[in-house]
Structure formats: structure tokens, C-alpha cells
Design a protein around this motif. Structure first.
Motif, mmCIF file in Angstrom:
data_model
loop_
_atom_site.group_PDB
_atom_site.id
_atom_site.type_symbol
_atom_site.label_atom_id
_atom_site.label_comp_id
_atom_site.label_asym_id
_atom_site.label_seq_id
_atom_site.Cartn_x
_atom_site.Cartn_y
_atom_site.Cartn_z
ATOM 1 N N ALA A 252 0.861 -1.179 0.000
ATOM 2 C CA ALA A 252 0.000 0.000 0.000
ATOM 3 C C ALA A 252 0.897 1.228 0.000
ATOM 4 C CB ALA A 252 -0.894 -0.018 1.229
ATOM 5 N N ASP A 253 0.981 1.904 -1.154
ATOM 6 C CA ASP A 253 1.840 3.083 -1.250
ATOM 7 C C ASP A 253 1.214 4.264 -0.516
ATOM 8 O OD1 ASP A 253 3.289 1.429 -2.771
ATOM 9 O OD2 ASP A 253 2.975 2.451 -4.676
ATOM 10 N N ASN A 254 -0.115 4.299 -0.530
ATOM 11 C CA ASN A 254 -0.911 5.307 0.181
ATOM 12 C C ASN A 254 -2.153 4.599 0.685
ATOM 13 O OD1 ASN A 254 -0.095 8.038 0.405
ATOM 14 N ND2 ASN A 254 -0.023 8.123 -1.841
ATOM 15 N N ALA A 255 -3.018 5.335 1.372
ATOM 16 C CA ALA A 255 -4.259 4.706 1.845
ATOM 17 C C ALA A 255 -5.121 4.252 0.675
ATOM 18 C CB ALA A 255 -5.028 5.691 2.715
ATOM 19 N N ASN A 256 -4.982 4.952 -0.463
ATOM 20 C CA ASN A 256 -5.843 4.606 -1.607
ATOM 21 C C ASN A 256 -5.047 4.141 -2.835
ATOM 22 O OD1 ASN A 256 -4.776 7.147 -1.975
ATOM 23 N ND2 ASN A 256 -6.473 7.811 -3.283
ATOM 24 N N VAL A 257 -3.769 3.791 -2.626
ATOM 25 C CA VAL A 257 -2.953 3.323 -3.765
ATOM 26 C C VAL A 257 -2.342 1.959 -3.425
ATOM 27 C CG1 VAL A 257 -0.970 3.807 -5.255
ATOM 28 C CG2 VAL A 257 -2.392 5.693 -4.442
ATOM 29 N N LEU A 258 -2.558 1.004 -4.302
ATOM 30 C CA LEU A 258 -1.959 -0.323 -4.113
ATOM 31 C C LEU A 258 -1.026 -0.628 -5.279
ATOM 32 C CD1 LEU A 258 -5.036 -2.537 -3.007
ATOM 33 C CD2 LEU A 258 -3.278 -1.517 -1.549
ATOM 34 N N SER A 259 0.155 -1.173 -4.946
ATOM 35 C CA SER A 259 1.083 -1.630 -5.992
ATOM 36 C C SER A 259 1.240 -3.133 -5.862
ATOM 37 C CB SER A 259 2.449 -0.978 -5.812
ATOM 38 O OG SER A 259 2.354 0.385 -6.062
ATOM 39 N N MET A 260 1.425 -3.769 -6.983
ATOM 40 C CA MET A 260 1.552 -5.240 -6.943
ATOM 41 C C MET A 260 2.300 -5.731 -8.172
ATOM 42 S SD MET A 260 -2.429 -5.535 -7.784
ATOM 43 C CE MET A 260 -2.589 -3.915 -7.057
ATOM 44 N N GLN A 261 2.689 -6.970 -8.110
ATOM 45 C CA GLN A 261 3.264 -7.632 -9.271
ATOM 46 C C GLN A 261 2.207 -8.601 -9.790
ATOM 47 O OE1 GLN A 261 7.523 -8.517 -9.170
ATOM 48 N NE2 GLN A 261 6.966 -10.625 -9.650
ATOM 49 N N LEU A 262 1.969 -8.560 -11.099
ATOM 50 C CA LEU A 262 0.921 -9.408 -11.674
ATOM 51 C C LEU A 262 1.518 -10.362 -12.695
ATOM 52 C CD1 LEU A 262 -2.109 -10.135 -12.157
ATOM 53 C CD2 LEU A 262 -2.105 -8.376 -13.947
ATOM 54 N N GLN A 263 1.227 -11.616 -12.496
ATOM 55 C CA GLN A 263 1.692 -12.631 -13.433
ATOM 56 C C GLN A 263 0.458 -13.251 -14.093
ATOM 57 O OE1 GLN A 263 4.392 -15.233 -11.487
ATOM 58 N NE2 GLN A 263 5.497 -15.659 -13.375
ATOM 59 N N GLY A 264 0.431 -13.323 -15.395
ATOM 60 C CA GLY A 264 -0.706 -13.939 -16.088
ATOM 61 C C GLY A 264 -1.750 -12.908 -16.510
ATOM 62 N N ASP A 265 -2.987 -13.358 -16.618
ATOM 63 C CA ASP A 265 -4.051 -12.499 -17.159
ATOM 64 C C ASP A 265 -4.524 -11.446 -16.167
ATOM 65 O OD1 ASP A 265 -3.907 -13.972 -19.447
ATOM 66 O OD2 ASP A 265 -5.531 -15.335 -18.877
ATOM 67 N N PHE A 266 -5.153 -10.389 -16.734
ATOM 68 C CA PHE A 266 -5.668 -9.287 -15.906
ATOM 69 C C PHE A 266 -7.050 -9.595 -15.313
ATOM 70 C CE2 PHE A 266 -2.396 -6.493 -17.410
ATOM 71 C CZ PHE A 266 -2.362 -5.482 -16.459
ATOM 72 N N ASP A 267 -7.762 -10.508 -15.919
ATOM 73 C CA ASP A 267 -9.177 -10.693 -15.579
ATOM 74 C C ASP A 267 -9.432 -10.924 -14.085
ATOM 75 O OD1 ASP A 267 -11.864 -10.790 -16.714
ATOM 76 O OD2 ASP A 267 -11.847 -12.839 -15.918
ATOM 77 N N PRO A 268 -8.715 -11.844 -13.410
ATOM 78 C CA PRO A 268 -9.000 -12.044 -11.982
ATOM 79 C C PRO A 268 -8.814 -10.767 -11.159
ATOM 80 C CG PRO A 268 -7.603 -13.796 -12.831
ATOM 81 C CD PRO A 268 -7.680 -12.756 -13.903
ATOM 82 N N LEU A 269 -7.825 -9.973 -11.513
ATOM 83 C CA LEU A 269 -7.574 -8.731 -10.779
ATOM 84 C C LEU A 269 -8.721 -7.738 -11.016
ATOM 85 C CD1 LEU A 269 -5.746 -6.844 -9.090
ATOM 86 C CD2 LEU A 269 -4.591 -6.201 -11.205
ATOM 87 N N LEU A 270 -9.144 -7.602 -12.275
ATOM 88 C CA LEU A 270 -10.221 -6.661 -12.603
ATOM 89 C C LEU A 270 -11.522 -7.046 -11.898
ATOM 90 C CD1 LEU A 270 -9.541 -6.098 -16.424
ATOM 91 C CD2 LEU A 270 -9.048 -4.535 -14.534
ATOM 92 N N LYS A 271 -11.763 -8.352 -11.820
ATOM 93 C CA LYS A 271 -12.974 -8.814 -11.135
ATOM 94 C C LYS A 271 -12.887 -8.509 -9.636
ATOM 95 C CE LYS A 271 -14.725 -12.188 -14.339
ATOM 96 N NZ LYS A 271 -14.382 -13.416 -15.002
ATOM 97 N N ALA A 272 -11.683 -8.623 -9.072
ATOM 98 C CA ALA A 272 -11.520 -8.402 -7.634
ATOM 99 C C ALA A 272 -11.750 -6.941 -7.250
ATOM 100 C CB ALA A 272 -10.124 -8.842 -7.198
ATOM 101 N N ILE A 273 -11.477 -6.017 -8.155
ATOM 102 C CA ILE A 273 -11.627 -4.587 -7.824
ATOM 103 C C ILE A 273 -12.908 -4.004 -8.436
ATOM 104 C CG2 ILE A 273 -9.130 -4.218 -7.574
ATOM 105 C CD1 ILE A 273 -9.126 -2.979 -10.410
ATOM 106 N N ASN A 274 -13.740 -4.867 -8.941
ATOM 107 C CA ASN A 274 -14.939 -4.453 -9.658
ATOM 108 C C ASN A 274 -15.869 -3.583 -8.812
ATOM 109 O OD1 ASN A 274 -16.737 -4.405 -11.781
ATOM 110 N ND2 ASN A 274 -17.848 -6.205 -11.046
ATOM 111 N N SER A 275 -15.919 -3.864 -7.518
ATOM 112 C CA SER A 275 -16.873 -3.151 -6.659
ATOM 113 C C SER A 275 -16.333 -1.812 -6.148
ATOM 114 C CB SER A 275 -17.245 -4.043 -5.477
ATOM 115 O OG SER A 275 -16.065 -4.331 -4.757
#
Lengths: 311, 267
Positions: A252-275
């Protein structure tokens, strides 16, 4: 020896006073006509390798050859065809750059003064001043002129771009690419990975005196992960994405900023932040730095500089 | 390319021959000016005769009558001490052969050129030997000029006395080259070599003062004893001593080159 091999190191080992080898059983081949980047943090053994190739120091074990000649037995013959830039250029303080170029040029013989002048112009370097008055960057330029002035078959450059400003860095890159186009071979050490990425054909990664990998730059950069930074409108917890398939190294770089390393497709990540309400998504392709770190155990991004001393 | 380092070293350091040679020569002129006339020299010699013999021996004179001649006085007052100054120059020159440039990291660039370590050392040793000779010649020039305007003197002896500093200077140069090649660290090499010059002088001084005791053996291991100091003006060239000094210098040069050839550079 393969016909194309220009530098060949076999089981090359150097142990200084203490028991820890500065270089441990190095086996490495550099091919004719390539630009080879020799990467590693400070103290990895890069300069030791270069000093062994120049016969400034002698191996504890193993051997090295350049142009098919033994670096110890045929050192003088080899050095006729080499241009060398040391990591730190120390020369005679009271001599001007021109006097130094003339002296070392006479020592080598066959230096074309017009080419020296051309190099000085391209590097915006004034040769009339005394050595002691030059800045670090200008000393670097003089070092490059000394290395290039006799158009050697092999350039051995130790941290060549340290101290050069971005404009000169570009000129340096051009000079290296021109050298390659002329059939010259370049062996350069660096811990600045971007420069290696820009000009090198292959890269050897060294750590604690041991060669970790040798790959083409193209292949090294073709890895399946990216750095993703998401800016949310509202405060979020890292747990929002930490369990998502392919996501690792969440911070968590800030209260509202998250950084991560992503391997593979984007879809699972996009679904997780959908709400959530997403303001921005920033995606970075892996740099050579990221790849470099994967060889060193993949420390989190925010620990990189501390851990490796990378710049 | 052969000869480049030799000529560069000469070009870079030839002024030193003027400064050092001029400085040493001026000291000689000062001593000549303090030497008023032959009568006074005889009085001075008579005074020295009243001293215990070991005092004379310690200062390199076997006979007080030596001091009664201008040449003897110059031998005692000038050549006895100028060798120490020449020794100081030879130490500095010897350090410049490898130790200084290695310490500063310059050798890394120099030895990336197509020259062998042996060639580098030989050309520098030759260049500094020539500079030492030039210093001696310049100092003689000053001294001779001073003699012309002060007191009649045998110029041949004065020239030979000046040249007599060359073999001992080469021995000191050889010793420093060897130490510089051996120990790598410039300051350590400087300390050892300066010690060699000074201790050599005192070994000779003490050994002569105690000529009847076992301490006299110290003179056998002192380069200064073979130099001869002030005695040279009465004994003339002792070719055996000259040969010993040159031989020792050559052995030390060769040993220095061999040591430097075998070891790592710049660590």
C-alpha cells in the motif's frame, strides 16, 4: 573454442587475501561483434574479471583467452587490439588531455589524430585543460576517447556511463552501436541496467563472484509479469487483491494506492476490484532491473535500491 | 612502442635536473664562499689535528692534512653531505618508477597499452638514471663556476668527485625500485627507502668512528662506505667500490623487475 568466441573464460577464479573468492569458477564466452553487458552490484566481481582479462591481476585458478591468445602469456599482443576504460580514471594531474592522448597514442602507435578530434567534438570535450581541472563527467569522456582512439577490435569498459549526463549517455550509446556496426566487440560492465538494455545484445549477471545467468536482452525482458499500480478514490486494504490469482508483492503506497506484481491475465484482478471506484491504473512492463532482481531472490520493489545498490 | 616512456619521463622531469642540480650546486658555492684562503685552511687543519682521531674518522677524513687543501675541504664539507641529497632524489625517482603511479591507479591505464611491465620499468629506470646524471652535471657546473671565482682548485678532481655520486645514487635508485615493486604501498616504500639512505650514512659514520671494534663491520653493509664520502678527493676513484655499487644497483633493478612481473597490480 567456438570460432565466433572472442573472449573465453574457463573456470576463472580469483581469491584475494581472505578465503572468499572475488570470482568463483567463471565460465563465460563473449562472441565476436556483440555488445556484452556484464551486470552485477558493487563487489560482485565485475572489475576483478576485467583486471584479469587485462593481465593486471593473475587468476588463482582457471584461464582466459582473448582473440584465441592467453591473457597472461600473450598479454602485450592482446592489448594492441584492446581499448580499455577503467571504472575510475586516474591520470597525470599536471598534463593536459591533449598531452595525455598524445603520450598514450604514441605508446600504442597508429592513432589517427583526425579521429581523436572527431571523438572530442562528439563528446563536447575540451582537450586543452589540465587533467586536475576536469569534472568526473569530463574525465569519463577523456577515458572514452583513450579507449576508442585506436579503433580497437575489443572495447573493455568498466562502468562506462557513470558520470555522463543523459545527452552524453545517448552519444555514448551511439558510439557503441557504431563500434558494433564496424565489427568491434564491446564488453562493458554496469550496474545501471537501462544502459545495458539500450545497447547490449547479451547480458551476463554476476553476483558474489558467481555467474548467475547469461541471456539475450530480448529473452530476459520477455518475462510474464508486470508492475501494476492502482489508484482508488477511497481507502482500500491490501487484502482486497492479495489473494487474487497471479498477484504477488502487494504493497500500500498510500491509503488509496496499491502496488503489486501481476503474473498472467488481468481478468482475476479486474474482477476483484470491480466493486470499487478506480481512478487510475498504471502498468509497467518489467525492466531489466526487475529481471535482475528475480535472479537475486525477488525482493519487493520498494526494497530494491536498498538491497542491491542499483541506480 | 619502444622509447616512448623513456622520452616522456625525460620530457616530464628534465626541469628537476635543473632545480636539484642548481640547488646542490648553490650549496657547493656557499661552501666555497666560506673557504677564504689556503692559509686559513691550514689553520683549520691544525685545529682538527687536536681532535681525537675518531672524530676525524667519523667525518670521513683519515688525515687532518686532507683538510688543508681546497679539494680536501670540499670533499669533507660538500661531497660528504651532498650524497644524502642525491639519495633523497634517487628515492623520489625510484618511487616514480612504479609505486607512485600504482598508488594513484595510473598504471591501470598505462598497462592497458601494449607494453610489458618489464619494458615500462626499464625505460623509466633508464630515464631516471639519465636525470640523476644530469643533476650531477648541473651541480658540477655551478660548483666549477663558483671555484673559478673563489679559489684555485683541481677541476678534474672536482668533476670526478661529482661523478662519484652517480654509482651510489644508482644503488639507492635500485633499492627504491625494488622496494616499490615489492611492497606496493607508496608511503611504506618511501619510509623503507628513506631509512636505507639515512641508516646507510649512520652505519658508515658509526662504523668509522669505531674502526677498531666489531661495529666497524657496519661500514661493509652501508652503500655510503662504498661511496667514500669526503675521502674520495684524496683517494681518487676506487674502482672496486664503484663496481660493487653498480653491481648491487643492477641486481636490485633486476629483482624489482622480477617481483613486479609476477604480482598483481593495484591492490
Amino acid at each position: 573454442m567456438a570460432n565466433n568466441a572472442l573472449i573465453q573464460m574457463e573456470n576463472l577464479t580469483k581469491v584475494y587475501g581472505d578465503a572468499t573468492p572475488a570470482l568463483d569458477s567463471l565460465n563465460l564466452t563473449v562472441n565476436r561483434g556483440e555488445i556484452f553487458g556484464y551486470l552485477g552490484p558493487n563487489g560482485a566481481g565485475k572489475t576483478t574479471t576485467i583486471r584479469l582479462l587485462l593481465d593486471l591481476i593473475r587468476p588463482t585458478q582457471g584461464r582466459a583467452s582473448i582473440f584465441g591468445l592467453d591473457v597472461k602469456a600473450d598479454s602485450v599482443e592482446i592489448r594492441k587490439r584492446i581499448g580499455f576504460l577503467p571504472g575510475e580514471l586516474n591520470l597525470w594531474d599536471r598534463l593536459t588531455a591533449r598531452e595525455i592522448v598524445n603520450y598514450l597514442g604514441n605508446l600504442r602507435g597508429g592513432v589517427d589524430n583526425a579521429y581523436v578530434k572527431q571523438l572530442a567534438e562528439r563528446l563536447s570535450f575540451d582537450m586543452s585543460k589540465r587533467m586536475r581541472t576536469y569534472s568526473t563527467g569530463n574525465k569519463r569522456k577523456l577515458g572514452l576517447i583513450l579507449a576508442l582512439m585506436h579503433k580497437p577490435d575489443l572495447l573493455i569498459l568498466d562502468e562506462p556511463s557513470s558520470g555522463l549526463d543523459p545527452l552524453m549517455q545517448q552519444t555514448f550509446n551511439q558510439l557503441m552501436l557504431e563500434a558494433k556496426a564496424n565489427g568491434q566487440t564491446v564488453f562493458l560492465s554496469s550496474h545501471v541496467l537501462n544502459e545495458v538494455q539500450a545497447i547490449c545484445d547479451r547480458v551476463g549477471i554476476l553476483r558474489a563472484g558467481k555467474l548467475q545467468a547469461v541471456e539475450t536482452v530480448e529473452r530476459l525482458t520477455h518475462v510474464d509479469f508486470r508492475r501494476v499500480t492502482i489508484t482508488f478514490r477511497d481507502k482500500v486494504a491490501p487484502s482486497l487483491v492479495s489473494g487474487v490469482t497471479g498477484v504477488t508483492s502487494v504493497s500500500a503506497d498510500n491509503a488509496n494506492v496499491l502496488s503489486m506484481q501481476l503474473q498472467g491475465d488481468f481478468d482475476p484482478l479486474l474482477k476483484a476490484i470491480n466493486s470499487t471506484y478506480v481512478q487510475d491504473i498504471h502498468i509497467e512492463e518489467p525492466t531489466l532491473e526487475d529481471i535482475f532482481l528475480t535472479f537475486y531472490g525477488g525482493q519487493p520493489a520498494n526494497h530494491r535500491e536498498k538491497a542491491t545498490g542499483l541506480t | 612502442m619502444r622509447g616512448v616512456i623513456f622520452w616522456q619521463t625525460l620530457r616530464h622531469h628534465w626541469r628537476q635536473a635543473l632545480y636539484w642540480g642548481g640547488g646542490i650546486g648553490l650549496l657547493g658555492i656557499y661552501i666555497l664562499l666560506a673557504l677564504p684562503n689556503v692559509d686559513m685552511l691550514e689553520q683549520y687543519a691544525q685545529l682538527m689535528e687536536t681532535m681525537p682521531p675518531l672524530v676525524l674518522q667519523a667525518f670521513g677524513a683519515t688525515d687532518a692534512a686532507q683538510l688543508a687543501t681546497p679539494e680536501g675541504f670540499i670533499g669533507f664539507g660538500y661531497f660528504s653531505y651532498m650524497m644524502l641529497i642525491m639519495g633523497a632524489y634517487a628515492v623520489g625517482a625510484g618511487l616514480n618508477v612504479t609505486a607512485v603511479e600504482e598508488d594513484r591507479g595510473i598504471l591501470d591505464v598505462l598497462l592497458s597499452a601494449p607494453i610489458s611491465r618489464t619494458q615500462l620499468m626499464i625505460e623509466k629506470i633508464l630515464a631516471y638514471s639519465v636525470i640523476i646524471l644530469l643533476i650531477i652535471l648541473v651541480s658540477f657546473g655551478f660548483l666549477a663556476a663558483g671555484a673559478v671565482f673563489s679559489i684555485p682548485m683541481d677541476m678534474g678532481k672536482l668533476f670526478a668527485g661529482s661523478l662519484n655520486m652517480l654509482p651510489a645514487s644508482l644503488t639507492v635508485l635500485g633499492f627504491t625500485v625494488f622496494v616499490g615493486a615489492w611492497v606496493r604501498v607508496r608511503t611504506t616504500a618511501l619510509a623503507i627507502s628513506a631509512g636505507f639512505v639515512v641508516v646507510g650514512y649512520f652505519f658508515d659514520f658509526i662504523g668509522r668512528a669505531a674502526s677498531e671494534s666489531v661495529i666497524n663491520v657496519l661500514t661493509k653493509i652501508s652503500y655510503y662506505s662504498y661511496y667514500g664520502g669526503g675521502q674520495f678527493m684524496s683517494t681518487g676513484v676506487v674502482w672496486g667500490n664503484v663496481a660493487i655499487l653498480i653491481a648491487v644497483g643492477l641486481i636490485l633493478f633486476v629483482a624489482g623487475v622480477a617481483v613486479f612481473q609476477r604480482r598483481d597490480i593495484g591492490l
